[in-house]
Every structure is written in C-alpha cells, then in structure tokens.
Design a protein around this motif. Sequence first.
Motif, mmCIF file in Angstrom:
data_model
loop_
_atom_site.group_PDB
_atom_site.id
_atom_site.type_symbol
_atom_site.label_atom_id
_atom_site.label_comp_id
_atom_site.label_asym_id
_atom_site.label_seq_id
_atom_site.Cartn_x
_atom_site.Cartn_y
_atom_site.Cartn_z
ATOM 1 N N LEU A 17 0.845 -1.193 0.000
ATOM 2 C CA LEU A 17 0.000 0.000 0.000
ATOM 3 C C LEU A 17 0.886 1.250 0.000
ATOM 4 N N PRO A 18 1.067 1.895 -1.157
ATOM 5 C CA PRO A 18 1.988 3.044 -1.216
ATOM 6 C C PRO A 18 1.622 4.168 -0.257
ATOM 7 N N SER A 19 0.353 4.323 0.072
ATOM 8 C CA SER A 19 -0.031 5.415 0.973
ATOM 9 C C SER A 19 0.531 5.233 2.381
ATOM 10 N N SER A 20 0.938 4.023 2.722
ATOM 11 C CA SER A 20 1.466 3.773 4.074
ATOM 12 C C SER A 20 2.991 3.699 4.088
ATOM 13 N N TRP A 21 3.625 3.990 2.969
ATOM 14 C CA TRP A 21 5.085 3.930 2.945
ATOM 15 C C TRP A 21 5.683 4.997 3.871
ATOM 16 N N HIS A 22 6.679 4.582 4.654
ATOM 17 C CA HIS A 22 7.358 5.515 5.553
ATOM 18 C C HIS A 22 8.848 5.179 5.615
ATOM 19 N N ILE A 23 9.622 6.241 5.778
ATOM 20 C CA ILE A 23 11.056 6.056 5.997
ATOM 21 C C ILE A 23 11.283 5.771 7.479
ATOM 22 N N TYR A 24 12.088 4.765 7.752
ATOM 23 C CA TYR A 24 12.388 4.406 9.140
ATOM 24 C C TYR A 24 13.657 5.121 9.602
ATOM 25 N N LYS A 25 13.575 5.771 10.743
ATOM 26 C CA LYS A 25 14.740 6.435 11.342
ATOM 27 C C LYS A 25 14.878 5.983 12.799
ATOM 28 N N PRO A 26 15.942 5.263 13.111
ATOM 29 C CA PRO A 26 16.111 4.833 14.509
ATOM 30 C C PRO A 26 16.406 6.026 15.413
ATOM 31 N N THR A 27 16.043 5.895 16.667
ATOM 32 C CA THR A 27 16.285 6.965 17.643
ATOM 33 C C THR A 27 17.518 6.632 18.478
ATOM 34 N N LEU A 28 17.910 7.585 19.298
ATOM 35 C CA LEU A 28 19.051 7.342 20.185
ATOM 36 C C LEU A 28 18.758 6.208 21.164
ATOM 37 N N VAL A 29 17.494 6.046 21.513
ATOM 38 C CA VAL A 29 17.135 4.941 22.407
ATOM 39 C C VAL A 29 17.407 3.600 21.716
ATOM 40 N N ASP A 30 17.085 3.504 20.434
ATOM 41 C CA ASP A 30 17.372 2.275 19.681
ATOM 42 C C ASP A 30 18.863 1.959 19.724
ATOM 43 N N PHE A 31 19.672 2.982 19.410
ATOM 44 C CA PHE A 31 21.124 2.761 19.409
ATOM 45 C C PHE A 31 21.636 2.429 20.809
ATOM 46 N N GLY A 32 21.095 3.114 21.815
ATOM 47 C CA GLY A 32 21.548 2.873 23.185
ATOM 48 C C GLY A 32 21.283 1.443 23.635
ATOM 49 N N ILE A 33 20.109 0.921 23.294
ATOM 50 C CA ILE A 33 19.794 -0.459 23.695
ATOM 51 C C ILE A 33 20.668 -1.449 22.918
ATOM 52 N N LEU A 34 20.925 -1.154 21.642
ATOM 53 C CA LEU A 34 21.823 -2.016 20.862
ATOM 54 C C LEU A 34 23.214 -2.061 21.489
ATOM 55 N N PHE A 35 23.777 -0.887 21.776
ATOM 56 C CA PHE A 35 25.116 -0.864 22.379
ATOM 57 C C PHE A 35 25.093 -1.493 23.776
ATOM 58 N N GLY A 36 23.993 -1.329 24.473
ATOM 59 C CA GLY A 36 23.872 -1.949 25.792
ATOM 60 C C GLY A 36 23.954 -3.464 25.723
ATOM 61 N N SER A 37 23.399 -4.039 24.638
ATOM 62 C CA SER A 37 23.487 -5.504 24.491
ATOM 63 C C SER A 37 24.932 -5.932 24.265
ATOM 64 N N PHE A 38 25.698 -5.116 23.526
ATOM 65 C CA PHE A 38 27.121 -5.434 23.370
ATOM 66 C C PHE A 38 27.835 -5.324 24.722
ATOM 67 N N GLY A 39 27.449 -4.306 25.521
ATOM 68 C CA GLY A 39 28.045 -4.175 26.845
ATOM 69 C C GLY A 39 27.762 -5.379 27.712
ATOM 70 N N MET A 40 26.544 -5.882 27.649
ATOM 71 C CA MET A 40 26.184 -7.079 28.436
ATOM 72 C C MET A 40 26.984 -8.289 27.968
ATOM 73 N N PHE A 41 27.101 -8.452 26.661
ATOM 74 C CA PHE A 41 27.813 -9.605 26.112
ATOM 75 C C PHE A 41 29.273 -9.604 26.560
ATOM 76 N N PHE A 42 29.945 -8.464 26.407
ATOM 77 C CA PHE A 42 31.363 -8.437 26.743
ATOM 78 C C PHE A 42 31.590 -8.422 28.257
ATOM 79 N N THR A 43 30.623 -7.934 29.028
ATOM 80 C CA THR A 43 30.741 -8.055 30.484
ATOM 81 C C THR A 43 30.739 -9.518 30.899
ATOM 82 N N LEU A 44 29.832 -10.296 30.319
ATOM 83 C CA LEU A 44 29.779 -11.725 30.639
ATOM 84 C C LEU A 44 31.041 -12.437 30.165
#
Length: 467
Positions: free
Chosen positions: A403-430
């Motif tokens: 449905l072309p009328s519902s097309w949207h560009i996706y832009k991640p937020t700083l919260v998205d990036f923060g949670i992603l980097f947080g998962s790397f922090g958890m992995f390397f902490t373990l």
Amino acid sequence: MPSEAVLLPDALRSPTLFEGPITLGGLDDQVLAFPARKPPAAWYVALSFTVAVMAMGFSLIGYTFYMGIGVWGNNRPVFWAFDIINFVFWVGIGHAGTLISAILFLFRARWRNAIARFAEAMTIFAVMCAGIFPLIHVGRPWVAFWLLPYPNQRALWTNFRSPLLWDVFAVSTYFSVSFMYWYLGLVPDIASLRDRTTGKVRRFLYTVFSLGWRGAASHWQHYEKAYLLLAGLATGLVLSVHSVVSFDFAVSLVPGWHMTIFPPYFVTGAIFAGFAMVVIVLVVVRETMDLKNLITTYHLDVMNKVILAMSCLMGYAYVMEAFTAWYSMDQYLHHIFMQYITGTYGWAGWLTISCNVLIPQLLWMRRVRRSYVGMIFVSLAVTVGMWFERFVIIVVSLHQDYLPSSWHIYKPTLVDFGILFGSFGMFFTLVLLFARLLPVIATTEMKVILPGAQPTHGGAASGGRHE
C-alpha cells in the motif's frame, strides 16, 4: 617403521595443535591457576567500560517501559526494526559456539579442543542477549507469560501456527541444551579448581558446582556418554534454530521475505557472524591471557578459512536473490530487490555486500589469515555487515509494502542505538567475567592430544598433531 616426520616434507606435515613442551601438570598450572590470580588493571578498566555500557542499555530499556515503545523509531509499516534486527543478529552470533563444540566434536576435529570452551560460553551469552529483544518488543513484558500455553480464565491460548511461537520453543531449547552441554564440559575442570583452591568461599562454590565429581572411572564413563548425547542433540539444534528464526520471514507474504532460500541462508549467515565474533574475542584472550602456546596461529588460520568459505556461500545467496527477483517476473519482488541496492537504504545494501562478500576475500591470502590486523579487520567488517544484512532484510522490505499510501522512511532513535550498544556491553561483560572466574580452555580435552596422555586416542602417537 619410519615416523611421519621422516616420511613427509614440512609442507605436508600436519600442524601441531600446541606449541612448545606442555606437560599434564603444566597445562593445569597454566589454565586452572588463572582464576585464582588477581586480575590486572586492564581487566578492571575493560569491565568498568562494558558494565557502564550495559547499564546505559538497561536504563534505556527501563525508560522504554516507562514511556512505551513510541520512544523507538518504529512506525507503520516498519513495526519490526532494531529489536528484531538485534534478536536475529545475536541468535546468529550464538551459532558458532555450538558448531565448533558439538559438530566438530562428532567429527573428531581436534583443533577445536583449545577453543571450544570459549566458543560455547559465547553461545550462552549471545543467546541471553538475543532473549532480551522479543521480550521488550511486546511492549508489556510483565504479561509475556500470556504467550505460554496454560489454562486460564481469559480464554487466551497461544497460536501454534505462528512462527513467532516457534521461535520461543526453538531458541529456549537451543539455550537449554547449549547451557547443559557447556556446563557438563566444565564439571571436571571445576572439580580440579576445587582441589587446587585454598579460599573457603571459592572452595565451597567449586564443591557445589562440581556436583561431587571425583574423577572415578564410572564418572568418566557417564560423562563421555552424556557429552556425546548432548553433542548429537545440539548438532540438530544448530541447524534448526536459525531455520526456525528464518520462518518468521519466509512464511509471510512480504516481498523479499517469502523465499525458500531463507533457512540455509540464515544458517550460513549465523555461522559466518558467529565465527567472526569468536575470532575477535579469541585474539584478545590469546594475547591478554598468554595462551599463545595453546591457541596457536593454526587455530586462527582454520577459523578464518571457515569465515572465507561462509563468505562465498553468502555471496552465492545474494546472487540467487537477484536471480530470483529477475527470473520470477514478480514486480513486487523486483521492486524490493532494487530497493536493496538503489533505494533510500541502498547504502546499507552495498555496505552489506562489501562487508560480507568483498572484504572477506582478503582471507585468500595466508598472511592476512595469520595477521592480527588482517583477521580483526575482516571479522569486524563481517560483524558490521551481518548486522546490516538484517537491517536490509527487515527495514527495507517493510518500509514499502503493498500500500503506497502507508510507505514511511524508518529512522532509529538514540534509544534504539543505546539499547543495541547496551546488548554489546552485556555480552562483553559476561565474557570478561567468564574469563576471570572459570577455565577458558577445557583441560580435559586438551590433555587428550598431549604426548603420552591417552595413547589409545593418538596422544602419544601423534604428538598432538592434527589428524
């Protein structure tokens, strides 16, 4: 009879799986004494950094719970974004450990002995990171138990026809078996730590977790049977778990997802990404823990050859995607494929191809496979490329639906990036905690290949050479 060393030239001789003279007692002193030593200052610095990153990630998860998932960049039609990308990425990272440990164990590939323990641990930690994202994606994780099939008065029942539910069973089963397999292999070494340690607290903990292991013949007999059984079980799960994850996409009608190539494509990509992460961590462990005589250049060389082989398979999969889009004459599929390489997110598509197919070709050169700079560069490129591959599959396929009328560009937020980097922090902490608290190398398996250890297993005869 003349020995192998006399009959074969150097170029044809099997490489040794360890360097220098190593005795049975010397191996224990080198590996088992490490948890008892005081960590160096660099370890505390690294742990402080990873814990800080992990704390940031969990703080943002708490912020998400408070504000709702509207703080993420998700929109309509990109309902699946960073959280599912991260989930698939971390499940993939968890593949290499069980592959190295279980499948290569069944094939009696002895080069795995020195690196299997660490790879298994990385599997556990990666799957733990993966489990966070579906949980927070539901928006209200405190009612996630509604997904479980149990009698209730709300007339809620799980939809067993949903591939998302298949994920729950596949990933939880994979984690359970991988954890049991890892822990079973640790038991003899924990018992050795129990017998060597002098501190009361450590001795008590090692006594509890060694499960009464005394090293009796009956113990070894049961141990080997259980280890073989779990290896066989884990082998099937290695192939099934990411196949099931790929069904999340393949059974849908979204152009670019509805393809039969997805199960082998996902499994190959998972092994590819997992081996790259194992190489990155192994290089650090080998240098910082002074394990060059046990984790040799040959081990890293073989790992890099596997990465190269997987890269070629990934290139083949990308070509097949293009061929399918062209040969099917499906205008929707053709449109999505063109979006992969020329659309708004075309840069991500080319970054994926560059990192996953072009850069790993450097590993055809032996000096790159055996160079820290070369292998780290390629492995980091593969890690980045495989994350962006999931970004391309999920975001690019979703941002322009039917449905072309519902097309949207996706832009991640700083919260998205923060949670992603947080998962790397958890992995390397373990990873850091594991490296300091438990033996990173399975001494029982290494002793099999030491000279004179088990003549019937080839230890004395082969002198630790790879067969």
